[in-house]
Write a protein that holds these residues in place. Structure first.
Motif, mmCIF file in Angstrom:
data_model
loop_
_atom_site.group_PDB
_atom_site.id
_atom_site.type_symbol
_atom_site.label_atom_id
_atom_site.label_comp_id
_atom_site.label_asym_id
_atom_site.label_seq_id
_atom_site.Cartn_x
_atom_site.Cartn_y
_atom_site.Cartn_z
ATOM 1 N N GLY A 179 -32.313 20.071 -31.014
ATOM 2 C CA GLY A 179 -30.937 20.205 -30.572
ATOM 3 C C GLY A 179 -30.685 21.336 -29.595
ATOM 4 N N TYR A 187 -31.575 21.562 -26.448
ATOM 5 C CA TYR A 187 -31.131 20.947 -25.193
ATOM 6 C C TYR A 187 -30.521 19.582 -25.497
ATOM 7 C CZ TYR A 187 -34.224 24.404 -22.935
ATOM 8 O OH TYR A 187 -34.843 25.559 -22.518
ATOM 9 N N GLU A 188 -29.298 19.348 -25.044
ATOM 10 C CA GLU A 188 -28.639 18.062 -25.317
ATOM 11 C C GLU A 188 -29.374 16.912 -24.637
ATOM 12 O OE1 GLU A 188 -26.644 20.180 -21.885
ATOM 13 O OE2 GLU A 188 -27.334 20.703 -23.910
ATOM 14 N N TRP A 189 -30.056 17.183 -23.528
ATOM 15 C CA TRP A 189 -30.760 16.140 -22.782
ATOM 16 C C TRP A 189 -32.190 15.921 -23.292
ATOM 17 C CZ3 TRP A 189 -34.632 19.072 -20.850
ATOM 18 C CH2 TRP A 189 -34.355 20.415 -20.578
ATOM 19 N N PRO A 233 -33.222 16.420 -27.137
ATOM 20 C CA PRO A 233 -32.831 16.963 -28.441
ATOM 21 C C PRO A 233 -33.953 17.197 -29.447
ATOM 22 C CG PRO A 233 -32.278 14.634 -28.297
ATOM 23 C CD PRO A 233 -32.756 15.039 -26.942
#
Length: 331
Positions: A251, A253-255, A257
């Motif tokens: 989680g 990095y949202e891109w 996860p």
């Protein structure tokens, strides 16, 4: 169990007392610390070391000395041209082994402390390339043998060495990549960002703090994901490079996860092995007692604590530093 708990409490109390007790009286220190270019994180670390030593020994002055970085700083210390130096752990291992760029083993350097351990090697691959060739992990590069263009740091930068070791650990050489129709491009950090955002590279590998602005810049320009490594591969790299295992949490990095296992570079504060034991002890105690002053120089340093500072393994601690660490229950 109760005995172990009592021992833990005793060590903790001893550590706390030592960290907050006054250091022994000594003359003010006037010293230099070799870093890298002016204005970067290492210059801030130099300022933090200066502040921590002055807090313990009023009138002291630790002057930041610009340099070409850790490799150059090893030479500075070895030639007695600096009193203290910031050096990556992986660079210390190269010197210890006498591997290029060093012509012979160097055993004149010891450490006082880790400054940080969280500059992980982050492998960003363009999503459409990864999906096209079925690359889900770093090891898949060796299995798939894609026509991949990889951007790594310029030769002479320690992150470049570690990136090469990452490829070696999965059995891939530059010649292999070329035989698949790909290539390796050696480029500075800013150039790597341009290469992948312009889609002239499929993968970039660099040592960067988590959520570094350059990573965010890439992710805002092109769809990318991070490649994780098997723990056994990370250990292979660590053994060869002097790096340490690092986990980028799920989680982050949202891109991208998923959690990511990777090796990480750390930076140490090093001195010559022949530094006076009392001086090394006093300096070590000063920076450990005032570590918050170093941790406060930049948001990226907030995880610094005495346990991290006491965890260097690649080369020995100076005997004076080790004396303090043992007194503090940290070693």
């Amino acid at each position: 169990m109760l005995s172990s708990f009592k021992k833990y409490i005793a060590v903790s109390l001893t550590t706390a007392a030592l960290l907050h007790s006054p250091v022994s009286k000594a003359e003010a220190y006037e010293m230099t610390v070799a870093g890298a270019s002016p204005g970067g994180l290492w210059s801030l670390l130099g300022a933090g070391v200066d502040t921590s030593v002055r807090a313990a020994y009023p009138g002291s002055k630790i002057t930041y000395q610009t340099s070409g970085g850790g490799i150059a700083n090893i030479g500075q210390l070895d030639r007695n041209q600096a009193d203290l130096a910031l050096i990556h752990d992986a660079e210390l291992l190269l010197a210890k082994k006498g591997e290029p760029p060093f012509q012979k083993p160097i055993d004149s350097i010891r450490v006082l402390s880790y400054m940080y351990t969280w500059a992980p090697m982050q492998a960003l691959v363009r999503k459409n390339f990864a999906e096209k060739y079925g690359i889900n992990t770093f090891e898949d590069i060796a299995k798939v043998k894609p026509p991949i263009t990889i951007a790594i740091n310029k030769r002479g930068n320690i992150a470049s060495n570690v990136a090469v070791e990452m490829l070696t650990a999965i059995g891939v050489t530059e010649k292999d990549i070329e035989s698949w129709g790909g290539k390796v491009i050696y480029a500075a950090s800013a150039e790597q960002v341009g290469l992948i955002t312009d889609r002239r590279a499929d993968l970039m590998i660099n040592s960067l703090f988590v959520r570094h602005s350059s990573i965010q810049q890439v992710a805002n320009s092109v769809d990318v994901t991070l490649l994780s490594m098997d723990s056994s591969t990370v250990e292979t790299v660590n053994k060869a490079s002097g790096t340490i295992s690092f986990l980028i949490p799920e989680g982050t990095y949202e891109w991208s996860p998923a959690k990511v296992n990777t090796p990480s570079l750390g930076a140490t504060l090093a001195v010559r092995a022949d530094m006076d034991d009392e001086k090394a002890y006093n300096l070590t105690k000063a920076i450990f007692e005032n570590y918050e002053k170093i941790a406060g120089v930049h948001p990226a340093m907030k995880a610094l604590n005495p346990e991290v500072m006491a965890s260097v393994n690649v080369v020995p601690y100076h005997p004076g530093a080790l004396k303090y660490l043992k007194e503090a229950g940290l070693h």
